[in-house]
Design an enzyme around this catalytic site. Structure first.
Site, PDB file in Angstrom:
ATOM      1  N   GLY A  92      37.497 -18.890 -49.506  1.00 34.22           N
ATOM      2  CA  GLY A  92      38.436 -19.805 -48.848  1.00 34.22           C
ATOM      3  C   GLY A  92      37.691 -20.936 -48.166  1.00 34.22           C
ATOM      4  N   SER A 165      42.467 -23.428 -37.132  1.00 34.96           N
ATOM      5  CA  SER A 165      41.717 -23.105 -38.345  1.00 34.96           C
ATOM      6  C   SER A 165      40.474 -23.976 -38.459  1.00 34.96           C
ATOM      7  CB  SER A 165      42.606 -23.303 -39.585  1.00 34.96           C
ATOM      8  OG  SER A 165      41.800 -23.297 -40.753  1.00 34.96           O
ATOM      9  N   ASP A 316      37.797 -12.765 -37.808  1.00 30.16           N
ATOM     10  CA  ASP A 316      37.354 -11.930 -38.924  1.00 30.16           C
ATOM     11  C   ASP A 316      37.015 -10.503 -38.482  1.00 30.16           C
ATOM     12  OD1 ASP A 316      37.745 -14.050 -40.626  1.00 30.16           O
ATOM     13  OD2 ASP A 316      35.666 -14.726 -40.541  1.00 30.16           O
ATOM     14  N   LYS A 343      44.729 -14.083 -44.880  1.00 26.95           N
ATOM     15  CA  LYS A 343      43.285 -13.975 -45.177  1.00 26.95           C
ATOM     16  C   LYS A 343      43.126 -13.418 -46.602  1.00 26.95           C
ATOM     17  CE  LYS A 343      41.862 -15.649 -41.322  1.00 26.95           C
ATOM     18  NZ  LYS A 343      41.260 -16.984 -41.337  1.00 26.95           N
ATOM     19  N   ARG A 347      45.970  -8.819 -43.664  1.00 28.96           N
ATOM     20  CA  ARG A 347      45.137  -7.830 -42.953  1.00 28.96           C
ATOM     21  C   ARG A 347      45.931  -7.048 -41.907  1.00 28.96           C
ATOM     22  NH1 ARG A 347      39.471 -11.348 -42.617  1.00 28.96           N
ATOM     23  NH2 ARG A 347      38.846 -10.810 -44.743  1.00 28.96           N
TER      24      ARG A 347
HETATM   25  C1  S3P Z   1      35.959 -19.682 -41.588  1.00 33.05           C
HETATM   26  C2  S3P Z   1      37.018 -19.815 -40.740  1.00 33.05           C
HETATM   27  C3  S3P Z   1      38.038 -18.776 -40.557  1.00 33.05           C
HETATM   28  C4  S3P Z   1      37.536 -17.417 -41.038  1.00 33.05           C
HETATM   29  C5  S3P Z   1      36.871 -17.497 -42.377  1.00 33.05           C
HETATM   30  C6  S3P Z   1      35.704 -18.457 -42.348  1.00 33.05           C
HETATM   31  C7  S3P Z   1      35.049 -20.829 -41.745  1.00 33.05           C
HETATM   32  O1  S3P Z   1      39.181 -19.147 -41.312  1.00 33.05           O
HETATM   33  O2  S3P Z   1      38.598 -16.488 -41.089  1.00 33.05           O
HETATM   34  O3  S3P Z   1      36.414 -16.218 -42.768  1.00 33.05           O
HETATM   35  O4  S3P Z   1      33.974 -20.672 -42.332  1.00 33.05           O
HETATM   36  O5  S3P Z   1      35.402 -21.912 -41.262  1.00 33.05           O
HETATM   37  P1  S3P Z   1      40.280 -20.120 -40.663  1.00 33.05           P
HETATM   38  O6  S3P Z   1      39.550 -21.244 -40.076  1.00 33.05           O
HETATM   39  O7  S3P Z   1      41.191 -20.574 -41.757  1.00 33.05           O
HETATM   40  O8  S3P Z   1      40.989 -19.267 -39.653  1.00 33.05           O
END
Ligand code: S3P
Length: 434
Positions: A92, A165, A316, A343, A347
């Site tokens: 993601g 986020s 996380d 996620k 979860r």
């Molecule tokens: C992340 C941000 C988080 C986290 C993901 C990694 C990142 O997601 O849950 O595992 O690297 O910026 P969100 O920013 O969408 O909450």
């Protein structure tokens, strides 16, 4: 489909967790844009970090692993259109951050991913990128991958993030690198700030005023900065599994060195201490993204409430915090965590279902759960399916180290996205895995 069988065991000792997944992927992107060769120590050897690096190679960067380090030759701001769609696998972070970058760079790119990634919402990045002037096609059924990006000639925007986020924030900041004028993002709550720290380290013109982050765009010719060396610290989110496994068992002890200690990532430490855990932290590097040593001594834990601003800084870790809740005395309440539903899996639903299989009393909330402990843990005689979610697989493995029999976890290949050495490390710490 791979599976593992985990036996109950008292875990403890010392372990070195692999490189931070969030930082590794950001370093891959920013070193690939630089002019010159960057040396990266500690780059995560996991699938998510590999997919992001391969995507950058498809767009002209060169990457070579040599003598325990990764060397990235950057394109000096000029990304090339890839011949094939970028396959982002499970990542993601890779998908959302790269979408911003390629929208800015003005090259046509399509992105695909695995089943889990293909079910995750991408409308959250389409909206701000389109406000900046890009065209984003989401051809999946519900605003999901496959994604087509066609950008270039972006204008800076001011954008109030509708959700906390770091991925959406970083997507907009990366697009802002190529925009005309200033791009400002305002966060509803503080989220991980690795992108901002790396921008500062590279001399990219960023200003931070509380929850408002601005970048002065370099314009369509792209950013101009030179390569440098990077050190990626150990991933706190990987360390979290062992912290819980040891903190919840009186008599157990654990030491981990070189673990990332960015305060926007380590709220788990505050939560565990509130629950009664005995944890010592010594910072060895303060500059940039800090890191240091974590020592844990097991204790009897008590329940706590986790909500509000704390949530993004342990987002996380919530599956493994639910495990700690099952082992603690009293109620552990998790609220304001509706993001957990989008996620790598839902979860909240997955942890509630799995904890119940172990005989744990748990109430599902729209935005979290209430876990009542200490549970009389009973290892179920059915297998648990991770549904392709690495953190669910690892959390259940930790839970069953406190169980009363062997559990089989199915679909464990996903653990390789963030922590390929997890099973080996579990054995190194005294666990039994087949
Ligand atoms: C992340 C941000 C988080 C986290 C993901 C990694 C990142 O997601 O849950 O595992 O690297 O910026 P969100 O920013 O969408 O909450």
């Amino acid at each position: 489909m791979s599976s593992k069988t985990i036996f109950p065991a008292k875990l403890g000792g010392s372990v070195t967790v692999p490189g931070d997944k969030s930082i590794s992927q950001r370093v891959a992107m920013l070193a690939s844009l630089a002019a010159g060769i960057s040396k990266v120590a500690g780059y995560l050897n996991g699938e998510d970090a590999r997919s992001t690096l391969s995507a950058m190679e498809q767009m002209g960067a060169k990457a070579e692993f040599r003598d325990d380090a990764l060397y990235i030759t950057g394109v000096a701001g000029k990304l090339q259109p890839p011949d094939e769609p970028l396959n982002m696998g499970n990542s993601g972070t890779g998908t959302r951050l790269l979408a911003g970058l390629v929208a800015g760079a003005g090259i046509e790119v399509s992105m695909i991913g695995d089943a889990s990634l293909s079910s995750r919402p991408m409308g959250r990045i389409r909206h701000p990128l389109e406000l900046m002037g890009a065209h984003i096609g989401l051809t999946g059924q519900k605003g999901t991958l496959p994604m087509m990006i066609c950008g270039g000639k972006l204008q800076g925007i001011g954008y109030l993030l509708p959700m906390a986020s770091a991925q959406v924030k970083s997507c907009i900041l990366l697009a802002g690198l190529y925009a005309e004028g200033k791009t400002t993002v305002i966060e509803p709550r503080p989220t991980r700030d690795h992108t901002e720290k790396l921008f500062q380290a590279l001399g990219i013109p960023i200003t931070i005023k509380g929850l408002e982050i601005s970048i002065e765009g370099y314009g369509p010719d792209g950013p101009k900065y030179t390569a440098r060396d990077f050190v990626v610290p150990g991933d706190f989110s990987s360390a979290a599994f062992w912290i819980v496994a040891v903190a919840a068992r009186p008599g157990a002890e654990l030491v981990m060195e070189n673990v990332g200690l960015n305060p926007r990532r380590t709220a788990l430490l505050d939560v565990m201490r509130r629950m009664g855990a005995d944890i010592e932290v010594a910072v060895t590097e303060e500059k940039g993204d800090p890191y240091g040593t974590i020592k844990v001594r097991g204790a009897h834990l008590n329940g706590t409430v986790i909500e509000g601003d704390e949530i993004p800084n342990l987002i996380d870790e919530l599956p493994v915090i639910a495990v700690a809740g099952a082992l603690a005395n009293g109620q552990t309440e998790i609220r304001d965590a509706v993001e957990l539903r989008v996620k790598e899996s839902d979860r909240i639903a997955e942890m509630v279902k799995n904890l119940r299989l172990f005989g744990v009393e748990v109430d599902e909330l729209d935005d979290g759960m209430i876990v009542t402990g200490p549970a009389n843990l009973h290892t179920p005689d059915v297998a648990i399916n991770s549904h392709g979610d690495h953190r669910i697989a690892m959390s259940i493995a930790i839970l069953n180290s406190f169980g009363d029999g062997a559990i089989t976890i199915e679909n464990t290949g996903c653990v390789d996205t963030s922590y390929p050495e997890f099973w080996q490390h579990m054995e190194q710490l005294g666990g039994k895995v087949e």
